[in-house]
Design an enzyme around this catalytic site. Structure first.
Site, mmCIF file in Angstrom:
data_model
loop_
_atom_site.group_PDB
_atom_site.id
_atom_site.type_symbol
_atom_site.label_atom_id
_atom_site.label_comp_id
_atom_site.label_asym_id
_atom_site.label_seq_id
_atom_site.Cartn_x
_atom_site.Cartn_y
_atom_site.Cartn_z
ATOM 1 C CB ALA A 83 -0.875 0.043 1.194
ATOM 2 N N GLY A 95 -2.193 2.277 -5.364
ATOM 3 C CA GLY A 95 -2.135 2.588 -7.035
ATOM 4 C C GLY A 95 -1.000 3.379 -7.350
ATOM 5 N N GLY A 96 -0.169 3.663 -6.342
ATOM 6 C CA GLY A 96 1.146 4.049 -6.806
ATOM 7 C C GLY A 96 1.977 3.531 -8.005
ATOM 8 C CD GLU A 103 -2.394 -2.743 -6.638
ATOM 9 O OE1 GLU A 103 -1.315 -3.027 -6.713
ATOM 10 O OE2 GLU A 103 -3.313 -1.723 -6.420
ATOM 11 C CE LYS A 121 5.155 2.629 1.303
ATOM 12 N NZ LYS A 121 4.782 1.512 0.356
HETATM 13 C C1 5RP Z 1 0.412 -0.498 -6.834
HETATM 14 C C2 5RP Z 1 0.424 -0.384 -5.384
HETATM 15 C C3 5RP Z 1 1.472 -0.817 -4.477
HETATM 16 O O1 5RP Z 1 1.041 -1.653 -3.578
HETATM 17 C C4 5RP Z 1 1.641 0.416 -3.929
HETATM 18 O O2 5RP Z 1 2.140 1.435 -4.791
HETATM 19 C C5 5RP Z 1 3.016 0.196 -2.779
HETATM 20 O O3 5RP Z 1 3.997 -0.159 -3.653
HETATM 21 P P1 5RP Z 1 5.468 -0.458 -2.891
HETATM 22 O O4 5RP Z 1 5.315 -1.686 -2.348
HETATM 23 O O5 5RP Z 1 6.495 -0.419 -3.997
HETATM 24 O O6 5RP Z 1 5.831 0.573 -1.985
HETATM 25 O O7 5RP Z 1 -0.824 -0.189 -4.857
HETATM 26 O O8 5RP Z 1 -0.477 0.013 -7.679
#
Ligand code: 5RP
Length: 218
Positions: A83, A95-96, A103, A121
């Site tokens: 997340a 959604g990063g 998802e 986070k």
């Molecule tokens: C991708 C997501 C990822 O879970 C979110 O961006 C976290 O990424 P990371 O594990 O690289 O910190 O939602 O769409």
């Protein structure tokens, strides 16, 4: 520990949440990638996986882990994904990586959602991380205007196309104090495919990698 070390730590700990002889859902991003790499060591214990993005499907296949079409799957025992932010009620921003729609679909089908992240986070109020919104391309400007009316500052993720052929607007300047209500409000804007708030279907468990070991919130 660095954020990456915390992600690796929590990804390994998440193996305990894998339900043997079932199909499990796999998220997208760097934390999910660490989980996939860890999952390879116990791949013989699961029936298969459902992937939340093309990138995740490729990584799973590279380890020889079976990837199934979600339309042929009745039940997913557990969904493991990262997340961008979580509050203490396990409402998430995701959604990063731009995979929010798939998802959300995999999370909806799954009996349990285990979110894995490094402890940076966890926030009091969602919204410092810009909220990703997947939008039908021809509705981009219209949706952006509606988002401004709601107090946000939408920024087009220029040059990025989702696995579904759509665009992403990242919405800055939000303080999301009522995530369930706001998630529904955003879904009502014509042209929005999905928004990155996972509040109606929140995580059931949040595992946080930290200097003091893995913390469990539920
Ligand atoms: C991708 C997501 C990822 O879970 C979110 O961006 C976290 O990424 P990371 O594990 O690289 O910190 O939602 O769409």
């Amino acid at each position: 520990m660095t954020p990456d070390e915390k992600k690796q730590q929590v990804a390994k700990a998440a193996l305990e949440y894998v339900v043997e002889d079932t199909i499990i859902g796999i998220g997208t991003g760097s934390t999910a990638n660490y989980f996939i790499d860890a999952l390879a060591s116990i791949k013989h214990k699961i029936e298969g996986t459902v992937a939340s993005s093309n990138a995740t499907a490729e990584r799973l296949k590279s380890h020889g882990i079976p990837v199934l079409d979600i339309n042929g799957v009745d039940e997913i025992s557990v969904y493991l994904d990262g997340a961008d932010e979580s509050n203490r009620y396990l409402h998430l921003i995701k959604g990063g990586g731009g995979a929010l729609t798939r998802e959300k679909i995999v999370a909806a089908v799954s009996k349990r959602f285990v979110c894995i992240a490094d402890d940076s986070k966890l926030v009091d109020v969602l919204g410092k991380f810009p909220l990703p919104i997947e939008v039908i391309p021809m509705a981009r400007s219209y949706v952006a205007r509606q988002l401004v009316k709601l107090g946000g500052k939408p920024v087009w993720r220029d040059g990025f196309t989702t696995d579904n052929g759509n665009v992403i607007l990242d919405v800055h300047n939000l303080q999301i104090t009522e995530p369930v209500k706001f998630e529904k409000e955003l879904n009502e804007i014509t042209g929005v495919v999905t928004n990155g708030l996972f509040a109606t279907r929140r995580a059931d468990v949040l595992l946080l990698g930290s200097d003091d070991g893995v913390k469990v919130l539920d």
